[in-house]
Design a protein around this motif. Structure first.
Motif, PDB file in Angstrom:
ATOM      1  N   GLN A  55       0.829  -1.207   0.000  1.00 17.97           N
ATOM      2  CA  GLN A  55       0.000   0.000   0.000  1.00 17.97           C
ATOM      3  C   GLN A  55       0.868   1.265   0.000  1.00 17.97           C
ATOM      4  OE1 GLN A  55      -0.524  -2.672   1.928  1.00 17.97           O
ATOM      5  NE2 GLN A  55      -2.432  -3.403   0.977  1.00 17.97           N
ATOM      6  N   THR A  56       1.957   1.222   0.761  1.00 23.67           N
ATOM      7  CA  THR A  56       2.868   2.369   0.801  1.00 23.67           C
ATOM      8  C   THR A  56       3.526   2.580  -0.559  1.00 23.67           C
ATOM      9  OG1 THR A  56       3.341   2.063   3.154  1.00 23.67           O
ATOM     10  CG2 THR A  56       4.950   3.319   1.874  1.00 23.67           C
ATOM     11  N   GLN A  58       2.312   1.746  -3.432  1.00 17.51           N
ATOM     12  CA  GLN A  58       1.292   2.263  -4.339  1.00 17.51           C
ATOM     13  C   GLN A  58       1.144   3.778  -4.202  1.00 17.51           C
ATOM     14  OE1 GLN A  58      -2.229  -0.200  -3.447  1.00 17.51           O
ATOM     15  NE2 GLN A  58      -2.234  -0.777  -5.594  1.00 17.51           N
ATOM     16  N   LYS A  59       1.100   4.242  -2.948  1.00 10.68           N
ATOM     17  CA  LYS A  59       0.944   5.666  -2.687  1.00 10.68           C
ATOM     18  C   LYS A  59       2.130   6.455  -3.238  1.00 10.68           C
ATOM     19  CE  LYS A  59      -1.901   5.128   1.463  1.00 10.68           C
ATOM     20  NZ  LYS A  59      -1.977   5.336   2.943  1.00 10.68           N
ATOM     21  N   GLU A  60       3.338   5.912  -3.044  1.00 15.13           N
ATOM     22  CA  GLU A  60       4.538   6.592  -3.515  1.00 15.13           C
ATOM     23  C   GLU A  60       4.567   6.662  -5.045  1.00 15.13           C
ATOM     24  OE1 GLU A  60       6.966   8.170  -1.857  1.00 15.13           O
ATOM     25  OE2 GLU A  60       5.764   7.868  -0.049  1.00 15.13           O
ATOM     26  N   LYS A  62       1.943   6.559  -7.076  1.00 17.28           N
ATOM     27  CA  LYS A  62       0.892   7.471  -7.523  1.00 17.28           C
ATOM     28  C   LYS A  62       1.328   8.919  -7.357  1.00 17.28           C
ATOM     29  CE  LYS A  62      -3.977   8.614  -6.862  1.00 17.28           C
ATOM     30  NZ  LYS A  62      -5.228   8.316  -6.097  1.00 17.28           N
ATOM     31  N   LYS A  63       1.972   9.204  -6.227  1.00 19.29           N
ATOM     32  CA  LYS A  63       2.432  10.558  -5.954  1.00 19.29           C
ATOM     33  C   LYS A  63       3.468  10.995  -6.975  1.00 19.29           C
ATOM     34  CE  LYS A  63       4.466  13.388  -2.267  1.00 19.29           C
ATOM     35  NZ  LYS A  63       5.003  13.374  -0.875  1.00 19.29           N
ATOM     36  N   GLU A  66       1.812  11.837 -10.490  1.00 16.37           N
ATOM     37  CA  GLU A  66       0.742  12.824 -10.579  1.00 16.37           C
ATOM     38  C   GLU A  66       1.148  13.977 -11.507  1.00 16.37           C
ATOM     39  OE1 GLU A  66      -0.176  14.036  -6.636  1.00 16.37           O
ATOM     40  OE2 GLU A  66      -1.499  12.337  -6.254  1.00 16.37           O
TER      41      GLU A  66
END
Length: 211
Positions: A55-56, A58-60, A62-63, A66
């Protein structure tokens, strides 16, 4: 899109760890329910991600991908009355597959492969033609998004202009190519084929997630 990664992290699979090819990664996640994996361009990036949760990571990711608000304003938003298609190949040539999904929900509408000794461009071409036939059969007015300018040009010319040589190994794939070319020559369609604006919208929804 063409495969850019050389290392793959498997958080949930038959044997979690870091793998240096898509084939090795695929062995760990195939038919494993709830598999969690992601591709990385370097071993260092893969090792760093493996220390944290999926999950971490994925967030990184996506960030990092962007787009700027300025670019989004200039390009606008995607037309969600559409389907998105994409292909992935492990090597050039290598095992290739393609799929089409609903642009808004990501629900898979069709998927073909893997085929032996294919290329990403061939897969992108086949994905568009499959999408055209799919929408025509349903009488749909939706458009098709693809991130391949090459495939768009091939479809317009009604010819898969690949330099790949047909062999006994990829005969099945070339039979599909010939069928696609024949469909283009013998069918009229009004479906618009539109370039997906990756820089503004991120990866195309049909992406296989191997980048």
């Amino acid at each position: 899109m063409a495969q850019k990664n050389k290392f793959y992290v498997v958080w949930k699979g038959l044997k979690p760890g870091i793998y240096n090819s898509w084939e090795q990664c695929q062995k760990q996640i195939r038919e494993f329910q709830g598999a969690q994996y992601m591709g990385f361009p370097t071993e260092e990036a893969a090792k760093k991600a493996f220390k944290h949760s999926y999950q971490t990571a994925q967030k990184e990711k996506k960030k990092a991908s962007e787009p700027s608000e300025e670019l989004q304003k200039r390009v606008g938003k995607p037309n969600y009355h559409s389907i998105a298609v994409d292909a992935a190949s492990s090597g050039n040539p290598g095992k290739m597959e393609y799929q089409g999904v609903d642009t808004r929900s990501g629900k898979r509408l069709f998927r073909q492969g893997p085929f032996e000794q294919g290329t990403n461009n061939i897969g992108e071409f086949l994905a568009i033609v499959h999408g055209l036939a799919f929408l025509k059969k349903k009488g749909s007015s939706r458009i098709i998004y693809t991130d391949s300018r090459t495939a768009i040009s091939w479809v317009k010319k009604k010819h898969c202009n690949t330099k790949l040589v047909q062999t006994e190994t990829n005969q099945t794939l070339f039979e599909l190519v010939h069928r696609a070319e024949s469909w283009l020559r013998n069918n009229h369609y009004s479906t618009k084929i539109v370039k997906w604006e990756t820089r503004a919208w991120g990866e195309i929804p049909a992406d296989f997630g191997r980048k």
